[in-house]
Write an enzyme that holds these catalytic residues in place. Structure first.
Site, PDB file in Angstrom:
ATOM      1  N   GLU A   1     -40.434 -37.360   5.293  1.00 14.67           N
ATOM      2  CA  GLU A   1     -40.348 -38.813   5.138  1.00 14.67           C
ATOM      3  C   GLU A   1     -41.731 -39.452   5.195  1.00 14.67           C
ATOM      4  O   GLU A   1     -42.623 -38.956   5.866  1.00 14.67           O
ATOM      5  CB  GLU A   1     -39.470 -39.404   6.258  1.00 14.67           C
ATOM      6  CG  GLU A   1     -38.007 -39.018   6.107  1.00 14.67           C
ATOM      7  CD  GLU A   1     -37.124 -39.459   7.268  1.00 14.67           C
ATOM      8  OE1 GLU A   1     -35.918 -39.605   7.044  1.00 14.67           O
ATOM      9  OE2 GLU A   1     -37.620 -39.643   8.394  1.00 14.67           O
TER      10      GLU A   1
ATOM     11  N   CYS B   1     -47.590 -44.550   6.028  1.00 14.34           N
ATOM     12  CA  CYS B   1     -47.594 -43.545   7.095  1.00 14.34           C
ATOM     13  C   CYS B   1     -47.096 -42.236   6.473  1.00 14.34           C
ATOM     14  O   CYS B   1     -45.965 -42.173   5.987  1.00 14.34           O
ATOM     15  CB  CYS B   1     -46.644 -44.043   8.187  1.00 14.34           C
ATOM     16  SG  CYS B   1     -46.383 -42.870   9.498  1.00 14.34           S
TER      17      CYS B   1
ATOM     18  N   CYS C   1     -41.993 -30.269  13.341  1.00 16.59           N
ATOM     19  CA  CYS C   1     -43.132 -30.235  14.262  1.00 16.59           C
ATOM     20  C   CYS C   1     -42.764 -29.307  15.411  1.00 16.59           C
ATOM     21  O   CYS C   1     -41.603 -29.243  15.799  1.00 16.59           O
ATOM     22  CB  CYS C   1     -43.393 -31.644  14.803  1.00 16.59           C
ATOM     23  SG  CYS C   1     -44.866 -31.777  15.850  1.00 16.59           S
TER      24      CYS C   1
ATOM     25  N   CYS D   1     -42.775 -33.016  21.906  1.00 14.51           N
ATOM     26  CA  CYS D   1     -42.911 -34.233  22.726  1.00 14.51           C
ATOM     27  C   CYS D   1     -41.494 -34.765  22.989  1.00 14.51           C
ATOM     28  O   CYS D   1     -40.717 -34.933  22.039  1.00 14.51           O
ATOM     29  CB  CYS D   1     -43.734 -35.294  22.001  1.00 14.51           C
ATOM     30  SG  CYS D   1     -45.410 -34.749  21.590  1.00 14.51           S
TER      31      CYS D   1
ATOM     32  N   CYS E   1     -40.011 -37.921  21.012  1.00 16.77           N
ATOM     33  CA  CYS E   1     -40.181 -38.043  19.563  1.00 16.77           C
ATOM     34  C   CYS E   1     -39.031 -37.386  18.797  1.00 16.77           C
ATOM     35  O   CYS E   1     -38.676 -36.233  19.056  1.00 16.77           O
ATOM     36  CB  CYS E   1     -41.506 -37.407  19.153  1.00 16.77           C
ATOM     37  SG  CYS E   1     -41.835 -37.514  17.388  1.00 16.77           S
TER      38      CYS E   1
ATOM     39  N   CYS F   1     -42.201 -45.752  14.452  1.00 12.79           N
ATOM     40  CA  CYS F   1     -42.924 -44.615  15.037  1.00 12.79           C
ATOM     41  C   CYS F   1     -42.007 -43.705  15.813  1.00 12.79           C
ATOM     42  O   CYS F   1     -41.249 -44.168  16.657  1.00 12.79           O
ATOM     43  CB  CYS F   1     -43.909 -45.118  16.082  1.00 12.79           C
ATOM     44  SG  CYS F   1     -45.391 -45.696  15.433  1.00 12.79           S
TER      45      CYS F   1
END
Ligand code: SAH
Length: 365
Positions: free
Chosen positions: A99, A120, A127, A131, A134, A355
């Site tokens: 995305e 962005c 990933c 974290c 996230c 975010c």
């Protein structure tokens, strides 16, 4: 190239800086000067289809068409938020999905049009940093993106923006410094004087704190803007939020950032999500101010965006955004310590485009 970077199918034409494209052409028996023509066609004339590059002779177009490809990412869905934010879901040649988010910001008072349009972009499929706050962490890491897939996110998104995209931030899915070479190739193309895509000062790379990558940026004197996801002022809290802190502790990270400043004379922006009762005490303010004073820096305070749709467990499930009152108090206290504070808006929350919310949610599929 490691196995993780391998993409099946014809060779990508996008993503190679001019010199590398020249080498590729020469090694395939194509005249060197053709590389610049193809480069300009892709990034200046924005032509996606080799057959439309009329400057090239017919035979060369046929050769390029059969052995290479220009399309690296393919738009699957586009969602538009109430605030004008656009979220792109791109499909890659191997079927993976990523995305990108286009955020209009800083409404200009005079004409009511946004002054900046920030894209962005993602650097990895998923990933592996884990974290706990996230959404992308819920996907695990599938592979690194190629530089062509990184650059093409910009080229495709630009087609859906009436005005030019003014800023690029590497803050989408993935950790850019864990895909260093491809990201820096893309940066070279974005910042190239010929393409005039975006200037280095309008290009920002955000890292969770990959120390060897920061040191390499310092040694190579990379002058794009550097942002660091700090999110805690003590080693203990940071480890709970970001497992990467175990590998590169807070003091090692701060030393690397000071080194970066010495080498580049560029400060950094610390990103700091305020979690209620976790990292928002007056002692946190004092410690954060001390970090921010070590070299020129800013602190970007970020509201925590819900990731409930990923069903977090453990410490992640307990995290809450700080109340508006505490959030403001935290900012006021930081400012009282003379810290330069920026507040990040939550554009695109209604379409899970803010975010930390990029996780190919069902809504996007
Ligand atoms: N891996 C890089 C870039 C991707 S994340 C990094 O960690 O910096 C981009 C920014 O969004 C980071 O500052 C990240 O910490 C922040 N972020 C992640 N999840 C978030 C959430 N749920 N709410 C608000 N910000 C979040």
């Amino acid at each position: 190239m490691s196995k993780r970077d391998t993409v099946v199918g014809p060779i990508e034409l996008k993503g190679l800086p001019t010199l590398e494209l020249e080498k590729l052409f020469e090694s395939s028996g194509i005249k060197r000067y053709r590389a610049r023509q193809v480069y300009d066609a892709m990034y200046i004339s924005r032509i996606d289809n080799v057959q439309e590059m009329k400057l090239l002779p017919h035979a060369l177009r046929e050769t390029l068409d059969s052995a290479y490809r220009t399309e690296s990412v393919h738009l699957k869905t586009l969602q538009v938020s109430d605030d004008g934010t656009k979220k792109f879901l791109f499909e890659l040649l191997d079927g993976s999905a990523i995305e990108s988010v286009l955020i209009p910001s800083e409404m200009a008072e005079e004409d009511g049009h946004p002054r900046r349009r920030t894209l962005c972009i993602s650097t990895q499929v998923g990933c592996n940093l884990g974290c706990v706050f996230c959404a992308t962490a819920s996907l695990n890491l599938k592979r690194n993106l190629t530089s062509g897939e990184i650059v093409d996110q910009y080229l495709q998104a630009q087609k859906h923006s009436l005005k030019p995209i003014t800023n690029i931030v590497f803050m989408g899915m993935g950790e850019p410094l864990n895909n260093y070479d491809a990201v820096m190739r893309a940066v070279e193309i974005f910042n190239d004087q010929r393409t005039l895509i975006v200037a280095p000062r309008r290009t920002t790379l955000s890292t969770a704190g990959v120390v060897p990558g920061i040191v390499r940026m310092a040694d190579e004197k990379r002058i794009i803007k550097l942002a660091v996801s700090l999110h805690a002022t003590t080693q203990g809290v940071r480890e709970k939020l970001m497992p990467i802190a175990r590998r590169w502790p807070l003091d090692t990270l701060m030393d690397a950032l000071e080194y970066y400043y010495q080498k580049t004379h560029k400060g950094v922006t610390f990103e700091y999500i305020v979690f209620e009762g976790v990292n928002d005490s007056s002692d946190d303010v004092k410690r954060l101010a001390r970090f921010a004073r070590r070299f020129p820096s800013k602190v970007n305070v970020i509201p925590f965006h819900s990731i409930d749709f990923t069903h977090p467990e453990g410490f992640g499930a307990q995290l809450k955004p700080s109340t508006p009152k505490h959030f403001q108090q935290f900012i006021d206290r930081l400012r009282a310590e003379d810290v330069h504070v920026l507040i990040r808006s939550s554009s695109g929350k209604d379409i899970d485009a803010a975010c930390g919310q990029l996780a190919l949610s069902d809504k996007a599929k």
